[in-house]
Design an enzyme around this catalytic site. Structure first.
Site, mmCIF file in Angstrom:
data_model
loop_
_atom_site.group_PDB
_atom_site.id
_atom_site.type_symbol
_atom_site.label_atom_id
_atom_site.label_comp_id
_atom_site.label_asym_id
_atom_site.label_seq_id
_atom_site.Cartn_x
_atom_site.Cartn_y
_atom_site.Cartn_z
ATOM 1 N N HIS A 120 0.968 -1.264 0.130
ATOM 2 C CA HIS A 120 -0.080 0.003 0.068
ATOM 3 C C HIS A 120 0.959 1.340 -0.019
ATOM 4 O O HIS A 120 1.974 1.192 0.727
ATOM 5 C CB HIS A 120 -1.087 -0.148 1.292
ATOM 6 C CG HIS A 120 -1.695 0.998 1.290
ATOM 7 N ND1 HIS A 120 -1.732 2.288 1.631
ATOM 8 C CD2 HIS A 120 -3.086 0.869 1.328
ATOM 9 C CE1 HIS A 120 -2.871 3.128 1.989
ATOM 10 N NE2 HIS A 120 -3.505 2.064 1.559
ATOM 11 N N ASP B 92 3.527 -4.243 7.763
ATOM 12 C CA ASP B 92 2.312 -3.568 7.824
ATOM 13 C C ASP B 92 1.054 -4.855 7.958
ATOM 14 O O ASP B 92 0.795 -5.786 7.077
ATOM 15 C CB ASP B 92 2.212 -2.991 6.397
ATOM 16 C CG ASP B 92 0.757 -2.484 6.033
ATOM 17 O OD1 ASP B 92 -0.038 -2.680 6.871
ATOM 18 O OD2 ASP B 92 0.682 -1.755 5.075
ATOM 19 N N GLN C 275 -4.234 -5.401 6.710
ATOM 20 C CA GLN C 275 -5.268 -6.084 6.245
ATOM 21 C C GLN C 275 -5.270 -7.541 7.029
ATOM 22 O O GLN C 275 -6.193 -8.233 6.511
ATOM 23 C CB GLN C 275 -4.820 -6.320 4.811
ATOM 24 C CG GLN C 275 -5.071 -5.072 3.694
ATOM 25 C CD GLN C 275 -6.559 -4.526 3.974
ATOM 26 O OE1 GLN C 275 -7.493 -5.568 3.988
ATOM 27 N NE2 GLN C 275 -6.797 -3.115 3.547
ATOM 28 N N LYS D 227 -9.758 -1.064 10.676
ATOM 29 C CA LYS D 227 -10.037 -2.155 9.800
ATOM 30 C C LYS D 227 -10.394 -3.459 10.788
ATOM 31 O O LYS D 227 -10.260 -4.663 9.990
ATOM 32 C CB LYS D 227 -8.700 -2.356 9.016
ATOM 33 C CG LYS D 227 -8.655 -1.415 7.950
ATOM 34 C CD LYS D 227 -7.366 -1.660 7.040
ATOM 35 C CE LYS D 227 -6.942 -0.509 6.226
ATOM 36 N NZ LYS D 227 -7.765 0.166 5.396
ATOM 37 N N CYS E 296 -4.679 2.402 -3.414
ATOM 38 C CA CYS E 296 -3.365 2.849 -2.895
ATOM 39 C C CYS E 296 -2.428 2.119 -3.240
ATOM 40 O O CYS E 296 -1.528 1.688 -2.374
ATOM 41 C CB CYS E 296 -3.637 3.391 -1.570
ATOM 42 S SG CYS E 296 -4.777 4.626 -1.387
HETATM 43 N N1 PLP Z 1 -1.429 -0.795 4.787
HETATM 44 C C1 PLP Z 1 -2.633 -1.452 4.024
HETATM 45 C C2 PLP Z 1 -2.042 -2.761 3.300
HETATM 46 C C3 PLP Z 1 -3.721 -0.912 3.936
HETATM 47 O O1 PLP Z 1 -4.817 -1.619 3.269
HETATM 48 C C4 PLP Z 1 -3.908 0.372 4.319
HETATM 49 C C5 PLP Z 1 -5.403 1.025 4.525
HETATM 50 O O2 PLP Z 1 -6.206 0.557 3.266
HETATM 51 C C6 PLP Z 1 -3.119 0.966 4.899
HETATM 52 C C7 PLP Z 1 -1.663 0.365 5.031
HETATM 53 C C8 PLP Z 1 -3.130 2.506 5.574
HETATM 54 O O3 PLP Z 1 -3.869 2.509 6.622
HETATM 55 P P1 PLP Z 1 -4.477 3.972 7.513
HETATM 56 O O4 PLP Z 1 -5.227 4.505 6.278
HETATM 57 O O5 PLP Z 1 -5.507 3.148 8.465
HETATM 58 O O6 PLP Z 1 -3.389 4.484 8.026
#
Ligand code: PLP
Length: 411
Positions: free
Chosen positions: A124, A200, A203, A226, A364
């Site tokens: 992401h 990260d 998900q 999430k 993203c």
């Molecule tokens: N990393 C992953 C894999 C995501 O799916 C997302 C959000 O969709 C993020 C990071 C970013 O999360 P946040 O916008 O809650 O900081």
């Protein structure tokens, strides 16, 4: 053998799911973007605001002490959820993006020209841009491990590691293809060259293992929104010595020990990395969300979400013109697809008219989509409160939308 969850009972906890949109029952399949909040989390937040709202760690009065106690109880709930070895390893942040930036800013002064950071094509933007910008700023080298069939090419990732690798940043579960990555193995590869591994978990947290000691990662990041908690709260886990080595990304109240005119000393972890008034009510909501997930049963949740995802893949593969993005060996949480001759925005819009909420866009994850030669795709991300009937509604909705769009375009 895990306990099977009672989906109808779970759904009853989510008042938002009871509504209709455009006159038809809502089918919410955009849980990869954000999940809904159960009554139990809303009640915990209401209790906070109606009974003990006050700033934390600051006041010597009853409400402040109660709020502080609830916040620290939430930190302990997160610690157990992650199987972290100490409370000082749990930093509350605004979300995954904030957690990752905290690490990137925190290691910036230590990064030398020519040092290397390894990421993957599956990240992401939140786990890509902070490293890209850090490398540009420090004249470091960003190495990007390729995807293969929508999952990380593990051999290629390993080949990119070397004596200059300072940190590798990898998603546990792709937010586009749903590929699940072997974090324990990746950690041992990264550690063998003396680097650190940041995971990260945005998900992954609802349905995969979050045992940071078993994964042996150095940093683990996730967002509350999430996993049934409110927005504006997230967590940065770090091994004690890794967090201790970070330069604070922010300075201010709450993180200082003695503030002098020309120099200051700082509080111990975790407060050293929590400058300013944090999202403490949301953190209390996150604690309630974790308790809720535990009460429903995390294995049962994972099993049902896998069942729904497999069923989605099975039905989509039978639909004319539909191609799934990638074919990862292990998939969780979401999958993405495209339909011949149909723009994903048109599809999402026609699905919405049928009450079905999915996400169309670049998710993203532009480097990943570019590696497939694509700009936008449609993503389905079921949660444990979804039903088989909703997957049927999705697939018949796609069939109907496709027929309409093909007819309009004269196909
Ligand atoms: N990393 C992953 C894999 C995501 O799916 C997302 C959000 O969709 C993020 C990071 C970013 O999360 P946040 O916008 O809650 O900081």
């Amino acid at each position: 053998m895990c306990n099977v969850i009672d989906v109808a009972q779970c759904r009853a906890d989510f008042p938002i799911l009871e509504q209709t949109v455009h006159g038809v029952p809502l089918v919410y399949l955009d849980n990869g973007a954000t999940t809904q909040l159960p009554r139990q989390v809303l009640e915990a937040m209401t209790a906070h605001y109606t009974q003990y709202n006050a700033n934390v760690h600051r006041g010597i009065h009853t409400l402040s002490e109660r709020a502080t106690a609830h916040l620290e109880e939430a930190r302990e709930t997160v610690r157990v959820f992650l199987n972290a070895s100490g409370l000082e390893e749990i930093i509350f942040t605004q979300g995954t993006t904030d957690s990752i930036n905290t690490v990137a800013r925190g290691i910036a002064p230590m990064l030398q020209a020519g040092d290397e950071i390894v990421v993957t094509q599956l990240e992401h933007h939140a786990n890509f841009l902070p490293w890209q910008q850090l490398c540009l700023e420090r004249s470091a080298v960003l190495r990007v491990a390729p995807q293969q069939n929508g999952a990380l090419d593990v051999a290629a990732f390993r080949a990119l590691l070397g004596p200059r690798t300072r940190l590798a940043a990898v998603t546990q579960v792709s937010n586009v293809t749903g590929a699940v990555h072997p974090i324990g193995a990746l950690a041992s590869f990264v550690h063998s060259v003396g680097g650190l591994l940041l995971v990260d978990g945005a998900q992954a947290v609802r349905h995969e293992s979050t045992d940071v000691q078993a994964m042996d990662c150095d940093f683990y990041c996730f967002s509350g929104h999430k996993m049934l908690a409110p927005s504006g709260i997230g967590v940065l886990y770090g091994k004690r010595e890794c967090l201790a080595s970070l330069i604070p990304a922010r300075y201010g109240g709450g993180m200082v020990d003695i503030a002098g005119e020309q120099s200051s000393t700082f509080s111990p972890l975790p407060h050293r990395l929590e400058a300013g008034t944090g999202s403490y009510a949301q953190a209390i909501g996150l604690g309630a969300a974790i308790r809720y997930l535990n009460a429903v049963g995390r294995e049962g949740i994972a099993q049902w979400e896998h069942t729904l995802l497999d069923e989605t893949a099975r039905q989509l593969e039978m639909l004319a013109g539909v191609t799934l993005l990638g074919s990862p060996a292990h998939r969780a949480g979401c999958l993405s697809f495209r339909v011949d001759g149909v723009h994903p925005y048109d599809l999402a819009s026609l699905l919405d008219k049928q009450g079905v909420a999915v996400r169309s866009g670049n998710h993203c994850a532009q480097p990943l989509l570019a590696s497939f030669g694509l700009e936008v795709v449609t993503r389905v991300s079921p949660a444990f409160y979804n039903t088989r009937a909703e997957i049927d509604a999705l697939c018949s909705g796609i069939r109907r939308a496709t027929e309409i769009l093909w007819r309009w375009s004269g196909r």
